[in-house]
Design a protein around this motif. Sequence first.
Motif, PDB file in Angstrom:
ATOM      1  N   GLU A 167       9.389-124.238 112.720  1.00  0.00           N
ATOM      2  CA  GLU A 167       9.488-123.477 113.965  1.00  0.00           C
ATOM      3  C   GLU A 167      10.653-123.985 114.810  1.00  0.00           C
ATOM      4  O   GLU A 167      11.379-123.204 115.432  1.00  0.00           O
ATOM      5  N   GLY A 168      10.812-125.292 114.827  1.00  0.00           N
ATOM      6  CA  GLY A 168      11.918-125.859 115.588  1.00  0.00           C
ATOM      7  C   GLY A 168      13.267-125.474 115.027  1.00  0.00           C
ATOM      8  O   GLY A 168      14.207-125.207 115.784  1.00  0.00           O
ATOM      9  N   LEU A 169      13.386-125.431 113.717  1.00  0.00           N
ATOM     10  CA  LEU A 169      14.647-125.010 113.099  1.00  0.00           C
ATOM     11  C   LEU A 169      15.023-123.603 113.534  1.00  0.00           C
ATOM     12  O   LEU A 169      16.178-123.329 113.896  1.00  0.00           O
ATOM     13  N   VAL A 170      14.063-122.710 113.481  1.00  0.00           N
ATOM     14  CA  VAL A 170      14.335-121.322 113.869  1.00  0.00           C
ATOM     15  C   VAL A 170      14.679-121.236 115.352  1.00  0.00           C
ATOM     16  O   VAL A 170      15.574-120.483 115.756  1.00  0.00           O
ATOM     17  N   GLU A 171      14.014-122.059 116.164  1.00  0.00           N
ATOM     18  CA  GLU A 171      14.305-122.062 117.604  1.00  0.00           C
ATOM     19  C   GLU A 171      15.726-122.566 117.875  1.00  0.00           C
ATOM     20  O   GLU A 171      16.450-121.992 118.707  1.00  0.00           O
ATOM     21  N   VAL A 172      16.142-123.593 117.181  1.00  0.00           N
ATOM     22  CA  VAL A 172      17.506-124.096 117.348  1.00  0.00           C
ATOM     23  C   VAL A 172      18.511-123.034 116.921  1.00  0.00           C
ATOM     24  O   VAL A 172      19.522-122.797 117.600  1.00  0.00           O
ATOM     25  N   ALA A 173      18.247-122.374 115.799  1.00  0.00           N
ATOM     26  CA  ALA A 173      19.140-121.317 115.331  1.00  0.00           C
ATOM     27  C   ALA A 173      19.226-120.179 116.335  1.00  0.00           C
ATOM     28  O   ALA A 173      20.310-119.634 116.587  1.00  0.00           O
ATOM     29  N   THR A 174      18.099-119.831 116.924  1.00  0.00           N
ATOM     30  CA  THR A 174      18.068-118.750 117.907  1.00  0.00           C
ATOM     31  C   THR A 174      18.833-119.137 119.168  1.00  0.00           C
ATOM     32  O   THR A 174      19.614-118.344 119.704  1.00  0.00           O
ATOM     33  N   ARG A 175      18.637-120.356 119.616  1.00  0.00           N
ATOM     34  CA  ARG A 175      19.315-120.794 120.840  1.00  0.00           C
ATOM     35  C   ARG A 175      20.825-120.909 120.632  1.00  0.00           C
ATOM     36  O   ARG A 175      21.604-120.627 121.541  1.00  0.00           O
ATOM     37  N   HIS A 176      21.242-121.328 119.461  1.00  0.00           N
ATOM     38  CA  HIS A 176      22.673-121.418 119.166  1.00  0.00           C
ATOM     39  C   HIS A 176      23.293-120.054 118.876  1.00  0.00           C
ATOM     40  O   HIS A 176      24.516-119.935 118.815  1.00  0.00           O
ATOM     41  N   LYS A 177      22.436-119.055 118.659  1.00  0.00           N
ATOM     42  CA  LYS A 177      22.888-117.698 118.321  1.00  0.00           C
ATOM     43  C   LYS A 177      23.762-117.687 117.064  1.00  0.00           C
ATOM     44  O   LYS A 177      24.758-116.969 116.976  1.00  0.00           O
ATOM     45  N   VAL A 178      23.362-118.512 116.086  1.00  0.00           N
ATOM     46  CA  VAL A 178      24.103-118.562 114.832  1.00  0.00           C
ATOM     47  C   VAL A 178      23.689-117.402 113.941  1.00  0.00           C
ATOM     48  O   VAL A 178      22.632-116.800 114.108  1.00  0.00           O
ATOM     49  N   SER A 179      24.546-117.111 112.975  1.00  0.00           N
ATOM     50  CA  SER A 179      24.242-116.035 112.042  1.00  0.00           C
ATOM     51  C   SER A 179      23.133-116.413 111.082  1.00  0.00           C
ATOM     52  O   SER A 179      22.387-115.541 110.608  1.00  0.00           O
ATOM     53  N   SER A 180      23.022-117.743 110.787  1.00  0.00           N
ATOM     54  CA  SER A 180      22.144-118.139 109.697  1.00  0.00           C
ATOM     55  C   SER A 180      21.843-119.627 109.746  1.00  0.00           C
ATOM     56  O   SER A 180      22.518-120.408 110.425  1.00  0.00           O
ATOM     57  N   LEU A 181      20.805-119.987 109.013  1.00  0.00           N
ATOM     58  CA  LEU A 181      20.342-121.366 108.887  1.00  0.00           C
ATOM     59  C   LEU A 181      20.013-121.589 107.423  1.00  0.00           C
ATOM     60  O   LEU A 181      19.261-120.816 106.814  1.00  0.00           O
ATOM     61  N   HIS A 182      20.567-122.648 106.847  1.00  0.00           N
ATOM     62  CA  HIS A 182      20.448-122.878 105.412  1.00  0.00           C
ATOM     63  C   HIS A 182      19.869-124.270 105.159  1.00  0.00           C
ATOM     64  O   HIS A 182      20.382-125.270 105.681  1.00  0.00           O
ATOM     65  N   VAL A 183      18.819-124.329 104.361  1.00  0.00           N
ATOM     66  CA  VAL A 183      18.195-125.586 103.974  1.00  0.00           C
ATOM     67  C   VAL A 183      18.494-125.775 102.496  1.00  0.00           C
ATOM     68  O   VAL A 183      17.954-125.056 101.652  1.00  0.00           O
ATOM     69  N   THR A 184      19.365-126.720 102.185  1.00  0.00           N
ATOM     70  CA  THR A 184      19.855-126.840 100.806  1.00  0.00           C
ATOM     71  C   THR A 184      19.329-128.097 100.115  1.00  0.00           C
ATOM     72  O   THR A 184      19.245-129.159 100.713  1.00  0.00           O
ATOM     73  N   PHE A 185      18.982-127.913  98.838  1.00  0.00           N
ATOM     74  CA  PHE A 185      18.443-128.946  97.958  1.00  0.00           C
ATOM     75  C   PHE A 185      17.153-129.578  98.470  1.00  0.00           C
ATOM     76  O   PHE A 185      16.961-130.795  98.348  1.00  0.00           O
ATOM     77  N   PRO A 186      16.219-128.770  99.043  1.00  0.00           N
ATOM     78  CA  PRO A 186      14.914-129.340  99.383  1.00  0.00           C
ATOM     79  C   PRO A 186      14.069-129.515  98.128  1.00  0.00           C
ATOM     80  O   PRO A 186      14.306-128.871  97.097  1.00  0.00           O
ATOM     81  N   HIS A 187      13.072-130.365  98.205  1.00  0.00           N
ATOM     82  CA  HIS A 187      12.084-130.436  97.149  1.00  0.00           C
ATOM     83  C   HIS A 187      11.286-129.132  97.100  1.00  0.00           C
ATOM     84  O   HIS A 187      11.257-128.365  98.060  1.00  0.00           O
ATOM     85  N   ALA A 188      10.622-128.915  95.974  1.00  0.00           N
ATOM     86  CA  ALA A 188       9.901-127.654  95.770  1.00  0.00           C
ATOM     87  C   ALA A 188       8.864-127.403  96.856  1.00  0.00           C
ATOM     88  O   ALA A 188       8.676-126.260  97.288  1.00  0.00           O
ATOM     89  N   ALA A 189       8.170-128.454  97.313  1.00  0.00           N
ATOM     90  CA  ALA A 189       7.127-128.270  98.320  1.00  0.00           C
ATOM     91  C   ALA A 189       7.719-127.755  99.636  1.00  0.00           C
ATOM     92  O   ALA A 189       7.156-126.841 100.264  1.00  0.00           O
ATOM     93  N   ASP A 190       8.830-128.319 100.061  1.00  0.00           N
ATOM     94  CA  ASP A 190       9.494-127.839 101.274  1.00  0.00           C
ATOM     95  C   ASP A 190       9.999-126.412 101.074  1.00  0.00           C
ATOM     96  O   ASP A 190       9.919-125.573 101.979  1.00  0.00           O
ATOM     97  N   TRP A 191      10.556-126.131  99.903  1.00  0.00           N
ATOM     98  CA  TRP A 191      11.077-124.801  99.588  1.00  0.00           C
ATOM     99  C   TRP A 191       9.977-123.758  99.694  1.00  0.00           C
ATOM    100  O   TRP A 191      10.174-122.677 100.261  1.00  0.00           O
TER     101      TRP A 191
END
Length: 386
Positions: free
Chosen positions: A135-159
């Motif tokens: 939820e915090g990641l999405v909130e930061v992305a929304t506040r920054h008004k970025v086009s996108s947020l990418h989480v790369t090479f997470p473990h399967a559980a996080d994915w």
Amino acid sequence: MDGGDGFTLRVADRLAAIDEAAWNACAGSDNPFLSYGFLSALEDSRSVSAKTGWLPQHLLLEDTAGRLIGAVPLYLKSHSWGEYVFDHSWADAYERAGGNYYPKLQAAVPFTPVPGPRLLVRPDAPSGAADLLIEGLVEVATRHKVSSLHVTFPHAADWQRLGDAGFLQRIGQQFHWTNEGYASFEDFLGALNSRKRKSIRKERRVATEGGITLRTLVGSDITPGHWDAFHRFYLATVDRKWGGAYLTREFFELLPARLGEKIVLVVAERDGRTIAGALNLRGSDTLYGRNWGADGDYPFLHFEACYYRAIDFAIEHGLARVEAGAQGQHKIQRGYLPSETYSAHWIRDPGLRKAIGNFLDRERPAMRAEMAQLATLSPFRQGGEG
């Protein structure tokens, strides 16, 4: 930011503003790339900074007592370099349609295609802590008004957790070696078919012809002279591949002080001079290949230093696997088999999200089919094969 139930989410624009022990309690000790030491070396050496296009925006989750119970290594990016999960075509399509793809947010270890947790949560944190981080990641992305947020090479559980939260899911592949309880390198070779055994023995022999010797150095065995040579190799490799020299010389000065015995450096020498090197970091059960470089072309030396010496080390120290970095189907014939990697993507624009989602729906089965086909190239003996 209010994380609910009294929890607080906030952003730190530098790791130095975070307590080292508190960060490491969330990151754990399994993966050295997520440690405070490695990430702070990137920042303190200015390898990671606003100037290089990696502005730290680390997400922190604190409980009612102000204790850090969760974190995400997060960066505001002005480009898509140094990520190893390629979205250049997405950026190009969005820019041609009139949008601004950059800046974007990246939850990752910079310049490092090593799988690991990305939602870093203390073992004793409440069960919903990881969801609060999302939820915090999405909130930061929304506040920054970025086009996108990418989480790369997470473990399967996080994915999977990110997918359940509505992130688009992507898979990739790397090639990893698994230790099946081998007693020695020869024991490992015994598990291969005869043709591959002969090929690898030949490669190892040729790699050390012409007076070349190799040594595997750990921690304090590595001298400043070795680091000088390795940084030179690193720059030469970057020049040959037309890439960017992300890591500064200072990074290689800070790394030994901060990671110590977790550093494993394979060096090749001839006539008293270091001619090549392969940098690895050791986790709790895995040896991670990181960088390779040489001052010239030497037949099979890359395979010996990066792949075979890594297997030697893993067997000797009882490690479960070797992860030798990104790309490289040639690794299959040397015992490194296809393994899935993951990324998750939050896209602000509904049109772009739909287009990327459709692409990923087609890409995932195609990628898994390719991995299945590559697995048929395994060098390991099948049935009664010699």
